[in-house]
Design a protein around this motif. Structure first.
Motif, PDB file in Angstrom:
ATOM      1  N   UNK A 223      25.803  44.011  49.586  1.00 30.56           N
ATOM      2  CA  UNK A 223      24.744  43.005  49.577  1.00 30.56           C
ATOM      3  C   UNK A 223      25.247  41.615  49.942  1.00 30.56           C
ATOM      4  N   UNK A 224      26.526  41.518  50.245  1.00 32.49           N
ATOM      5  CA  UNK A 224      27.102  40.218  50.555  1.00 32.49           C
ATOM      6  C   UNK A 224      27.527  39.440  49.329  1.00 32.49           C
ATOM      7  N   UNK A 225      27.502  40.066  48.157  1.00 34.77           N
ATOM      8  CA  UNK A 225      27.932  39.378  46.933  1.00 34.77           C
ATOM      9  C   UNK A 225      29.448  39.257  46.950  1.00 34.77           C
ATOM     10  N   UNK A 226      29.979  38.041  46.835  1.00 33.86           N
ATOM     11  CA  UNK A 226      31.431  37.879  46.821  1.00 33.86           C
ATOM     12  C   UNK A 226      32.021  38.350  45.493  1.00 33.86           C
ATOM     13  N   UNK A 227      33.035  39.208  45.590  1.00 35.12           N
ATOM     14  CA  UNK A 227      33.666  39.746  44.387  1.00 35.12           C
ATOM     15  C   UNK A 227      35.165  39.518  44.446  1.00 35.12           C
ATOM     16  N   UNK A 228      35.755  39.445  43.285  1.00 33.44           N
ATOM     17  CA  UNK A 228      37.200  39.263  43.125  1.00 33.44           C
ATOM     18  C   UNK A 228      37.664  40.279  42.110  1.00 33.44           C
ATOM     19  N   UNK A 229      38.850  40.837  42.312  1.00 32.52           N
ATOM     20  CA  UNK A 229      39.484  41.706  41.327  1.00 32.52           C
ATOM     21  C   UNK A 229      40.763  41.002  40.915  1.00 32.52           C
ATOM     22  N   UNK A 230      40.993  40.855  39.597  1.00 27.91           N
ATOM     23  CA  UNK A 230      42.102  40.042  39.101  1.00 27.91           C
ATOM     24  C   UNK A 230      42.910  40.790  38.059  1.00 27.91           C
ATOM     25  N   UNK A 231      44.219  40.592  38.115  1.00 26.00           N
ATOM     26  CA  UNK A 231      45.124  41.122  37.098  1.00 26.00           C
ATOM     27  C   UNK A 231      45.866  39.938  36.490  1.00 26.00           C
ATOM     28  N   UNK A 232      46.008  39.966  35.181  1.00 28.49           N
ATOM     29  CA  UNK A 232      46.690  38.871  34.486  1.00 28.49           C
ATOM     30  C   UNK A 232      48.178  38.861  34.818  1.00 28.49           C
ATOM     31  N   UNK A 233      48.732  37.660  34.913  1.00 31.87           N
ATOM     32  CA  UNK A 233      50.166  37.485  35.129  1.00 31.87           C
ATOM     33  C   UNK A 233      50.890  37.734  33.807  1.00 31.87           C
ATOM     34  N   UNK A 234      51.799  38.717  33.753  1.00 40.26           N
ATOM     35  CA  UNK A 234      52.523  38.971  32.501  1.00 40.26           C
ATOM     36  C   UNK A 234      53.268  37.727  32.026  1.00 40.26           C
ATOM     37  N   UNK A 235      53.170  37.452  30.747  1.00 38.73           N
ATOM     38  CA  UNK A 235      53.891  36.328  30.156  1.00 38.73           C
ATOM     39  C   UNK A 235      53.216  34.980  30.319  1.00 38.73           C
ATOM     40  N   UNK A 236      52.020  34.941  30.932  1.00 38.28           N
ATOM     41  CA  UNK A 236      51.284  33.680  31.081  1.00 38.28           C
ATOM     42  C   UNK A 236      49.950  33.859  30.365  1.00 38.28           C
ATOM     43  N   UNK A 237      49.913  33.529  29.088  1.00 37.66           N
ATOM     44  CA  UNK A 237      48.744  33.779  28.237  1.00 37.66           C
ATOM     45  C   UNK A 237      47.960  32.483  28.035  1.00 37.66           C
ATOM     46  N   UNK A 238      46.980  32.236  28.933  1.00 39.88           N
ATOM     47  CA  UNK A 238      46.211  30.991  28.839  1.00 39.88           C
ATOM     48  C   UNK A 238      45.241  30.994  27.666  1.00 39.88           C
ATOM     49  N   UNK A 239      44.944  32.153  27.118  1.00 36.53           N
ATOM     50  CA  UNK A 239      44.069  32.190  25.945  1.00 36.53           C
ATOM     51  C   UNK A 239      44.842  31.720  24.704  1.00 36.53           C
ATOM     52  N   UNK A 240      46.094  32.138  24.610  1.00 38.64           N
ATOM     53  CA  UNK A 240      46.917  31.702  23.476  1.00 38.64           C
ATOM     54  C   UNK A 240      47.471  30.294  23.690  1.00 38.64           C
ATOM     55  N   UNK A 241      47.776  29.982  24.935  1.00 34.24           N
ATOM     56  CA  UNK A 241      48.344  28.678  25.287  1.00 34.24           C
ATOM     57  C   UNK A 241      47.504  28.056  26.408  1.00 34.24           C
ATOM     58  N   UNK A 242      46.323  27.511  26.084  1.00 30.29           N
ATOM     59  CA  UNK A 242      45.463  26.923  27.120  1.00 30.29           C
ATOM     60  C   UNK A 242      46.226  25.896  27.964  1.00 30.29           C
ATOM     61  N   UNK A 243      45.899  25.865  29.265  1.00 35.87           N
ATOM     62  CA  UNK A 243      46.604  24.984  30.200  1.00 35.87           C
ATOM     63  C   UNK A 243      45.601  24.104  30.938  1.00 35.87           C
ATOM     64  N   UNK A 244      45.839  22.806  30.930  1.00 35.80           N
ATOM     65  CA  UNK A 244      44.999  21.870  31.672  1.00 35.80           C
ATOM     66  C   UNK A 244      45.898  21.165  32.670  1.00 35.80           C
TER      67      UNK A 244
END
Length: 199
Positions: free
Chosen positions: A125-146
């Motif tokens: 349908x032309x909907x843009x999609x992305x598939x993502x895998x988390x980077x091991x050892x980079x936990x932005x939920x535990x250590x938010x990054x700005x």
């Protein structure tokens, strides 16, 4: 077989990141876990669940959409950017890339975003999609990054919801007044109960 982990992030668009942060973080209680940006561009991510996030781009000149009924077809301005679905491993990401290429569908190269690696494609349908895998050892939920070089004033207050931004509920709806209106899900509930042997 690919193991999906949920919606990695649903990316939408805003013209006012401060108002967006106040709503999603402070009113709804989602943590602000990533903030990317430079002058004229921002991309912030809010934690929805352990596996799911809502994200927003901020660009100059973006205007809010006129209100409309949910699910009602619309033309003109749009708030949706792309849907990112999380996968369990690099092998899953490459398996999807190979599948899309074998089906003669366009798919990007693997892109390293630091905290996730992704491929991009379009559905029929032309909907843009992305598939993502988390980077091991980079936990932005535990250590938010700005790392936004000019984060919004509201975002500078941190990842956690800020109390006192919104009025406190003074009169909760009494249980006797909690009316629930039937949607279209009754048939689903009936079918699930039937399959569980309860119907």
């Amino acid at each position: 077989m690919v193991r999906y982990t949920g919606v990695n992030h649903l990316a939408m668009v805003t013209g006012d990141m401060d108002a967006t942060v106040r709503f999603w973080r402070d009113l709804l209680g989602l943590r602000l876990v990533v903030g990317l940006g430079h002058p004229g561009y921002r991309h912030y991510f809010f934690e929805l669940t352990e596996n799911d996030m809502i994200a927003f781009f901020e660009w100059d000149g973006v205007e809010p959409l006129p209100e409309r009924d949910h699910g009602f077809p619309v033309r003109g301005p749009v708030a949706f950017d792309h849907l990112s679905m999380g996968v369990d491993s690099d092998d899953d990401l490459w398996e999807l890339k190979d599948r899309l290429e074998a089906a003669d569908m366009w798919v990007s190269e693997v892109v390293d975003h630091g905290f996730i690696r992704s491929i991009y494609a379009f559905d029929p349908n032309g909907i843009p999609i992305e598939f993502s895998v988390a980077e091991p050892g980079v936990d932005v939920r535990r250590y938010p990054a700005m790392t936004d070089s000019r984060p919004t004033k509201t975002a500078q207050q941190g990842a956690e919801p800020v109390p006192g931004v919104w009025p406190e509920v003074r009169t909760p709806t009494p249980k006797r007044d909690r009316a629930v209106y039937e949607g279209e899900g009754a048939a689903i509930v009936d079918e699930v109960r039937r399959r569980m042997g309860r119907g």
